[in-house]
Design an enzyme around this catalytic site. Sequence first.
Site, short mmCIF file in Angstrom:
data_model
loop_
_atom_site.label_atom_id
_atom_site.label_comp_id
_atom_site.label_asym_id
_atom_site.label_seq_id
_atom_site.Cartn_x
_atom_site.Cartn_y
_atom_site.Cartn_z
N ASP A 185 -19.73 -7.13 -10.31
CA ASP A 185 -19.94 -6.87 -8.77
C ASP A 185 -20.75 -7.84 -8.14
O ASP A 185 -21.88 -7.86 -8.45
CB ASP A 185 -19.89 -5.36 -8.52
CG ASP A 185 -19.95 -5.03 -7.09
OD1 ASP A 185 -20.56 -5.98 -6.22
OD2 ASP A 185 -19.18 -4.14 -6.62
N ARG A 246 -5.69 -2.49 -5.02
CA ARG A 246 -4.62 -3.07 -4.12
C ARG A 246 -3.96 -4.23 -5.13
O ARG A 246 -4.54 -4.95 -5.71
CB ARG A 246 -5.07 -3.65 -2.93
CG ARG A 246 -5.61 -2.61 -2.03
CD ARG A 246 -4.53 -1.73 -1.25
NE ARG A 246 -4.87 -0.95 -0.33
CZ ARG A 246 -5.04 0.21 -0.54
NH1 ARG A 246 -5.23 0.78 -1.78
NH2 ARG A 246 -5.65 1.18 0.43
N ASP A 269 -0.66 0.85 -10.57
CA ASP A 269 -0.22 1.81 -9.51
C ASP A 269 -0.10 1.32 -8.15
O ASP A 269 0.41 1.78 -7.33
CB ASP A 269 -1.34 3.02 -9.42
CG ASP A 269 -0.82 4.25 -8.50
OD1 ASP A 269 0.20 4.75 -8.61
OD2 ASP A 269 -1.61 4.51 -7.32
N GLU A 274 4.83 -4.48 -2.32
CA GLU A 274 4.63 -2.71 -2.70
C GLU A 274 5.85 -2.21 -2.10
O GLU A 274 5.69 -2.24 -0.78
CB GLU A 274 3.32 -2.24 -2.62
CG GLU A 274 3.54 -0.84 -3.17
CD GLU A 274 1.96 -0.27 -3.23
OE1 GLU A 274 1.30 -0.92 -3.80
OE2 GLU A 274 1.73 0.71 -2.45
N HIS A 293 2.26 4.04 -6.33
CA HIS A 293 0.92 4.54 -5.58
C HIS A 293 0.62 5.79 -5.41
O HIS A 293 0.51 6.37 -4.36
CB HIS A 293 1.08 3.54 -4.13
CG HIS A 293 0.00 3.13 -3.62
ND1 HIS A 293 -0.46 1.99 -2.59
CD2 HIS A 293 -1.28 3.92 -3.34
CE1 HIS A 293 -1.56 2.20 -2.30
NE2 HIS A 293 -2.22 3.11 -2.58
N GLY A 296 -4.02 8.09 -5.46
CA GLY A 296 -4.75 8.56 -4.34
C GLY A 296 -4.48 10.08 -3.98
O GLY A 296 -3.50 10.75 -4.73
#
Length: 335
Positions: A185, A246, A269, A274, A293, A296
């Site tokens: 990161d 994403r 996922d 998409e 997806h 979540g």
Amino acid sequence: MADRPKALFAMRAQYVSQLFPAPLMSRLEKLVDIDTSLVAQRFDQPEIAQALAQAEILITGWGSPGLDDAVLAAAPRLRAVVHAAGSVRHLVGDACWERGLLVSSAAQANALPVAEYTVAAVLMAGKGVFEARERYRADPAYRRPEDDPAVGNYGRRVGLIGASRVGRRVLELLRPYDLTLTLADPYLDAAEARRLGAELLPLDELLRTSTIISVHAPDIPQTRGLLNRRRLALIPDGSVLINTARGALVDHDALIAELVDGRISAVLDVTDPEPPPADSPLFRLSNVFLTPHIAGSMGNELERLGRSAVEELERLTDGRPLVHQVNQTDLDRVA
């Protein structure tokens, strides 16, 4: 309670009862003056426009119309947006920040099931579950390779890309296991990574040295195509790539080439586009575990998002600081 601020729901109507079951709706109605049967999916309908003109708070969710200049002009009393979902990037624009609106998001609550999905995927990938299932279905006589040193989670190197809300929760949940956790990161230093339970590495080194890699970076211009052909080629043979962030973060043409070759496997996922085209190899490759997806919040998990929104409304109406406030500068770094 005549002094309750006027509020309006803005989302797909079917989500209201899932986000706010009866006990939670009762709490909400004590905080704000709201017609719970009125849900804005567009702002140009007469009844909605009338409510919008009086609204001080918008309670938004998936499917809410965007809050552009025209909407804000029609909502002169609006002072806060409480989003009972994740990212607000698509919802609020410059006009909202120029107005000085308070904006809150339930992104932290939505991160929890994504992290749980990821942890399950990491542990199952480490056990070789996805490959074993495919081989067992194809050959009922197949038995597990007890002497295969590539299978198992003891000491396995797991690399996370992004110390996002989800990434941090994944690290927290993985900490009790006998794994070696690494993290890439650009906004983090080594001391903070150690505090999170991981070793900070440059992205290329993380890719070269991890056998399970999980993507948790935001979809911002700097990260689109982050895992390109060159970087995917760094991943060791037999490794597993997990993406619950994403699809745009991965060059899917390059990824499909690696997957068709059989060099690596993937738990996806999210994809780009998409959903994938109907003829995409992702639907038929045995080394791909593809889901639509679902990581979540869904089903009963939506109530957690509603509770987060109600708790923010309690703070807002009580004059206390919001816990999950979103600032314009945050959008440069978060989803």
